[in-house]
Enzyme design. Structure first.
Site, short mmCIF file in Angstrom:
data_model
loop_
_atom_site.label_atom_id
_atom_site.label_comp_id
_atom_site.label_asym_id
_atom_site.label_seq_id
_atom_site.Cartn_x
_atom_site.Cartn_y
_atom_site.Cartn_z
N SER A 175 60.56 5.99 86.55
CA SER A 175 59.88 6.52 85.68
C SER A 175 59.36 5.85 84.49
CB SER A 175 60.87 7.87 85.11
OG SER A 175 59.80 8.67 84.09
N HIS A 203 60.83 14.27 91.06
CA HIS A 203 60.92 13.24 89.86
C HIS A 203 62.63 12.37 90.13
CE1 HIS A 203 59.12 10.79 86.82
NE2 HIS A 203 60.18 10.88 85.97
N ASP A 257 56.67 15.83 92.91
CA ASP A 257 57.02 15.41 91.65
C ASP A 257 55.79 15.68 90.62
OD1 ASP A 257 57.39 13.75 89.34
OD2 ASP A 257 58.08 12.13 90.54
#
Length: 411
Positions: free
Chosen positions: A167, A387, A354
């Site tokens: 991320s 995610h 995601d």
């Protein structure tokens, strides 16, 4: 039909978790709470950045059955995402957690902790109670923190470093590489749930957070660290949940970018792009101690700018005269992803579900890299992954980490 917690209950829970964030800062560190309990040797290190921040860095020099000597081992630096710390790589059992897997495979593993998290709250002259301590965004993570980590690990090991980011940990390394940093110390970079372009985020709550300038409002009231706690958090969430089209029954998936999946049972209450394969580990006390790590409100303002504009630029001070003072130009400089050195080995792992690292945003990033050396760029697309699956899914060891180890072996 699934029953969702009521909006007041959700708000109360999130406020409680935010308060728990503060309490967790006094708990045992990552070595004692997550590594030594599993039988691994762990070392605590500290790194000081050029702008004075003192950052925590944990080292797993060997696996359970490996030789303790690190002389021939290649170092791997793991960088967590937003509002988490280095413990993000250790929350699953050893055969499912990337840090432990790498140590058992013979790598010298280092866990970075971003400034502001509980392991990285020192500074040469400022305390976390000083507003100036929080005057940074991911720009500074790319300019100061990552080079400091890389240089330290390189000096300790004498080796170039493999890197794995998740991320926000991907955005900082991409920005650094686009500015020709790290080239002397980086061996390869693996980007899991990569973040660069953000304007395709599908979660309405996050979109509303950005488009209503909520982070700017928090900053204007003097709140410098994020997430806000107590009544301030409740006020923000009540405002966002009142926005047209925002369904707060999906609050946990929507707020992943803020709280990074606070509790699995709340996550499962959502029907919007849920993570497919998380383990029950995420409901335990240790997990709670490694979420809701602080970032700066200014960082959230910066990310919100990117969501609204679809650009990858340095922080925009809005007033041209201030930008001119900061950057010697009227608008913030652009991070040109196409300028990343074409021979840097890159591994991209991204998922079809995601809602934060959206497939279309990832494709826009990959398009910027269309001239990258073909044998230096690997894509790993997993349709069912969201995610957090890339660092916490029970099957990520086969789905993600086996291909990642192959990639490391080739570089």
């Amino acid at each position: 039909m699934a029953k969702y917690p009521s909006k007041p209950l959700l708000l109360a829970l999130l406020c409680a978790f935010a308060a728990a964030r503060i309490n967790s800062l006094d708990q045992n560190g990552i070595c004692k709470s997550l590594e030594e309990t599993e039988g691994y040797t762990c070392q605590d290190h500290q790194v000081t950045t050029e702008d004075g921040y003192i950052l925590g860095l944990q080292r797993i020099p060997s696996g359970k059955s490996n030789n303790n000597s690190t002389a021939q081992k290649l170092p791997v630096l793991l960088q967590h995402g937003l509002t988490m710390d280095g413990g993000a790589w250790l929350l699953n059992p050893p055969d499912q957690a990337l840090a432990f897997i790498l140590a058992d495979k013979g790598f010298d593993v280092w866990l970075a902790n971003a400034r502001g998290t509980k392991a990285s709250r020192g500074h040469n002259s400022l305390s976390t109670y000083d507003p100036a301590y929080w005057e940074w965004t991911w720009d500074q993570l790319a300019v100061y923190d990552l080079p400091a980590f890389f240089n330290y690990v390189n000096n300790q090991t004498g080796q170039k470093v493999h890197y794995v980011g998740h991320s926000l940990g991907t955005l900082s390394v991409l920005a650094a590489l686009s500015q020709q940093k790290l080239s002397n110390t980086l061996r390869s970079a693996a980007l899991l749930s990569p973040v660069a372009y953000l304007n395709q985020i599908t979660t309405l709550l996050i979109q509303s957070f950005a488009r209503t300038y909520a982070a700017n409002g928090l900053y204007a009231t003097g709140l410098r660290d994020f997430p806000p706690v107590g009544q301030a958090l409740g006020t923000v969430l009540q405002f966002l949940c009142s926005m047209p089209g925002v369904d707060c029954s999906d609050i946990l998936v929507a707020i992943t970018i803020i709280l990074n999946n606070v509790k699995l049972f709340l996550l499962k209450a959502s029907q919007t792009c849920p993570n497919c394969c998380l383990t029950p580990t995420s409901s335990n006390l240790v997990f709670q101690q490694h979420i809701l790590q602080p970032t700066s409100t200014k960082n959230m303002v910066h990310l919100s700018q990117m969501i609204r504009r679809g650009t990858i630029t340095m922080f925009d001070y809005i007033f041209p005269v201030i930008n001119l003072q900061r950057y010697n130009q009227l608008t913030p400089p652009v991070y040109n992803m196409a300028s990343i050195p074409k021979d840097v080995p890159l591994f991209f792992g991204y998922g079809g579900r995601d809602a934060l690292s959206d497939v279309n945003d990832v494709k826009a990033l990959l398009n910027d890299l269309k001239d990258h050396d073909k044998d230096k760029l690997v894509e790993q697309y997993i349709e069912e992954y969201a995610h957090m699956d890339f660092i916490m899914a029970g099957n990520a060891n086969q789905k993600v980490y086996d291909p990642l180890l192959t990639f490391f072996g080739q570089n």
